[in-house]
Design an enzyme around this catalytic site. Structure first.
Site, PDB file in Angstrom:
ATOM      1  N   GLY A  57       1.058  -0.799  -0.065  1.00 39.57           N
ATOM      2  CA  GLY A  57      -0.036   0.016  -0.039  1.00 39.57           C
ATOM      3  C   GLY A  57       1.188   1.516   0.430  1.00 39.57           C
ATOM      4  O   GLY A  57       0.728   2.519  -0.549  1.00 39.57           O
ATOM      5  N   ASP A 116      -6.459   3.046   9.751  1.00 40.20           N
ATOM      6  CA  ASP A 116      -7.662   2.132   9.900  1.00 40.20           C
ATOM      7  C   ASP A 116      -8.485   1.650  11.401  1.00 40.20           C
ATOM      8  O   ASP A 116      -8.086   2.416  11.779  1.00 40.20           O
ATOM      9  CB  ASP A 116      -8.566   1.856   8.990  1.00 40.20           C
ATOM     10  CG  ASP A 116      -9.833   0.281   8.989  1.00 40.20           C
ATOM     11  OD1 ASP A 116     -10.359   1.645   9.207  1.00 40.20           O
ATOM     12  OD2 ASP A 116      -9.937  -0.335   8.492  1.00 40.20           O
ATOM     13  N   GLY A 118      -5.517   1.210  13.027  1.00 37.49           N
ATOM     14  CA  GLY A 118      -4.410   0.837  13.935  1.00 37.49           C
ATOM     15  C   GLY A 118      -3.404   0.148  14.536  1.00 37.49           C
ATOM     16  O   GLY A 118      -2.577   0.022  14.872  1.00 37.49           O
ATOM     17  N   LYS A 144      -8.395   7.503   9.137  1.00 34.93           N
ATOM     18  CA  LYS A 144      -9.376   6.834   8.745  1.00 34.93           C
ATOM     19  C   LYS A 144      -9.811   7.546  10.471  1.00 34.93           C
ATOM     20  O   LYS A 144      -9.875   7.388  11.443  1.00 34.93           O
ATOM     21  CB  LYS A 144     -10.151   6.135   8.932  1.00 34.93           C
ATOM     22  CG  LYS A 144     -10.540   5.213   8.105  1.00 34.93           C
ATOM     23  CD  LYS A 144     -11.176   4.338   7.183  1.00 34.93           C
ATOM     24  CE  LYS A 144     -10.649   3.506   5.393  1.00 34.93           C
ATOM     25  NZ  LYS A 144     -11.199   2.088   5.719  1.00 34.93           N
ATOM     26  N   ARG A 178      -4.613  -0.043  -7.283  1.00 35.80           N
ATOM     27  CA  ARG A 178      -3.281   0.685  -6.800  1.00 35.80           C
ATOM     28  C   ARG A 178      -2.631   2.223  -7.317  1.00 35.80           C
ATOM     29  O   ARG A 178      -1.739   2.478  -6.918  1.00 35.80           O
ATOM     30  CB  ARG A 178      -2.364  -1.199  -6.983  1.00 35.80           C
ATOM     31  CG  ARG A 178      -2.944  -1.521  -5.054  1.00 35.80           C
ATOM     32  CD  ARG A 178      -1.649  -2.071  -4.904  1.00 35.80           C
ATOM     33  NE  ARG A 178      -1.530  -2.996  -4.150  1.00 35.80           N
ATOM     34  CZ  ARG A 178      -2.316  -3.678  -2.907  1.00 35.80           C
ATOM     35  NH1 ARG A 178      -1.966  -1.579  -2.324  1.00 35.80           N
ATOM     36  NH2 ARG A 178      -2.428  -4.726  -2.685  1.00 35.80           N
TER      37      ARG A 178
HETATM   38  P1  IMP Z   1      -5.645  -1.123   9.991  1.00 36.08           P
HETATM   39  O1  IMP Z   1      -4.593  -2.633  10.810  1.00 36.08           O
HETATM   40  O2  IMP Z   1      -6.830  -1.685  10.214  1.00 36.08           O
HETATM   41  O3  IMP Z   1      -5.321  -0.280  10.220  1.00 36.08           O
HETATM   42  O4  IMP Z   1      -5.557  -1.355   7.792  1.00 36.08           O
HETATM   43  C1  IMP Z   1      -4.463  -1.214   7.812  1.00 36.08           C
HETATM   44  C2  IMP Z   1      -4.435  -1.826   6.480  1.00 36.08           C
HETATM   45  O5  IMP Z   1      -5.414  -1.571   6.007  1.00 36.08           O
HETATM   46  C3  IMP Z   1      -3.801  -1.210   5.736  1.00 36.08           C
HETATM   47  O6  IMP Z   1      -2.505  -0.809   5.044  1.00 36.08           O
HETATM   48  C4  IMP Z   1      -4.311  -1.016   3.912  1.00 36.08           C
HETATM   49  O7  IMP Z   1      -4.576  -2.092   3.423  1.00 36.08           O
HETATM   50  C5  IMP Z   1      -6.147  -2.174   4.501  1.00 36.08           C
HETATM   51  N1  IMP Z   1      -7.172  -0.259   4.624  1.00 36.08           N
HETATM   52  C6  IMP Z   1      -7.620  -0.399   5.419  1.00 36.08           C
HETATM   53  N2  IMP Z   1      -8.596   0.696   5.230  1.00 36.08           N
HETATM   54  C7  IMP Z   1      -8.227   0.848   3.577  1.00 36.08           C
HETATM   55  C8  IMP Z   1      -9.334   1.441   2.817  1.00 36.08           C
HETATM   56  O8  IMP Z   1     -10.031   2.292   2.834  1.00 36.08           O
HETATM   57  N3  IMP Z   1      -8.627   0.948   1.589  1.00 36.08           N
HETATM   58  C9  IMP Z   1      -7.589  -0.320   1.087  1.00 36.08           C
HETATM   59  N4  IMP Z   1      -7.225  -0.578   1.827  1.00 36.08           N
HETATM   60  C10 IMP Z   1      -7.776  -0.670   3.068  1.00 36.08           C
HETATM   61 MG    MG Z   2      -1.462  -2.229   4.111  1.00 38.42          MG
END
Ligand code: IMP
Ligand code: MG
Length: 187
Positions: A57, A116, A118, A144, A178
């Site tokens: 990402g 997101d 985290g 987010k 992407r």
């Molecule tokens: P977290 O662990 O919930 O913070 O999620 C982080 C990972 O989830 C990010 O590095 C993304 O790869 C994926 N992710 C979370 N939200 C989105 C989104 O809205 N679009 C695409 N990927 C997302």
């Molecule tokens: Mg990611």
């Protein structure tokens, strides 16, 4: 006419795909990267920086950011995945590429696409802190706006966004999109 061409060049992907709506333009991203790079250049000065990109990402934000940094940068790529081909449904968090990393006494900056829940960044930072870096910071392109169960927050977040599923500039839906030059809402 110039206005129409400008508009088309900004949103050509979205115009061709009614499921996409541009949220952040390439120009807005470029301006934010220049601003944060100048903060980081001032912070680290001429000290070496280990830039850890969380793949896939962070590929766009990481490659644009590193070219705006002036200190000697050591680039490390790790992978973290929790979605994969599940699309918008979260799976188990798998982190790879940290074995054998030597970070003792180094300045380290971890870069990811989006914060997101985290959990990804928090878990990466926890693992890296065990390697005794001199400094350890985190940067995300998007933050987010959601309630979170954890207190950890990234040191730098370039754009706060609403609770939407977004793609482009490195972010995917089922490994697609992407390559979009800006960040788009997937409707
Ligand atoms: P977290 O662990 O919930 O913070 O999620 C982080 C990972 O989830 C990010 O590095 C993304 O790869 C994926 N992710 C979370 N939200 C989105 C989104 O809205 N679009 C695409 N990927 C997302
Ligand atoms: Mg990611």
């Amino acid at each position: 006419m110039r206005w129409i061409i400008g508009f088309l060049s900004l949103c050509s992907f979205c115009l061709a795909n009614p499921m996409l709506e541009e949220l952040i333009s390439p120009k807005q991203i470029e301006e934010k990267i220049v601003a944060v790079a100048s903060e980081l250049n001032a912070l680290y000065g001429s000290e070496e920086l280990t830039l850890i990109l969380v793949m896939k990402g962070s590929i766009c934000v990481g490659s644009d950011l590193m070219r705006a940094l002036k200190m000697p940068v050591n680039l490390v790529c790790i992978t973290a995945s929790s979605y994969g081909m599940n699309g918008t449904k979260r799976g188990e968090l798998v982190i790879k590429g940290m074995d054998g990393l030597e970070l003792e006494g180094k300045n380290v900056l971890v870069v990811d696409d989006i914060f997101d829940t985290g959990h990804t960044m928090q878990s990466i930072i926890q693992k890296l802190s065990l390697l005794h870096p001199k400094s350890l910071k985190s940067l995300v392109l998007l933050l987010k706006d959601i309630p979170r169960s954890i207190a950890f927050r990234p040191d730098y977040a370039l754009f706060p966004i609403d609770d939407l599923f977004v793609v482009g500039y490195g972010l995917d839906y089922k490994e697609l999109y992407r390559n979009l030059p800006g960040v788009c809402i997937l409707k």
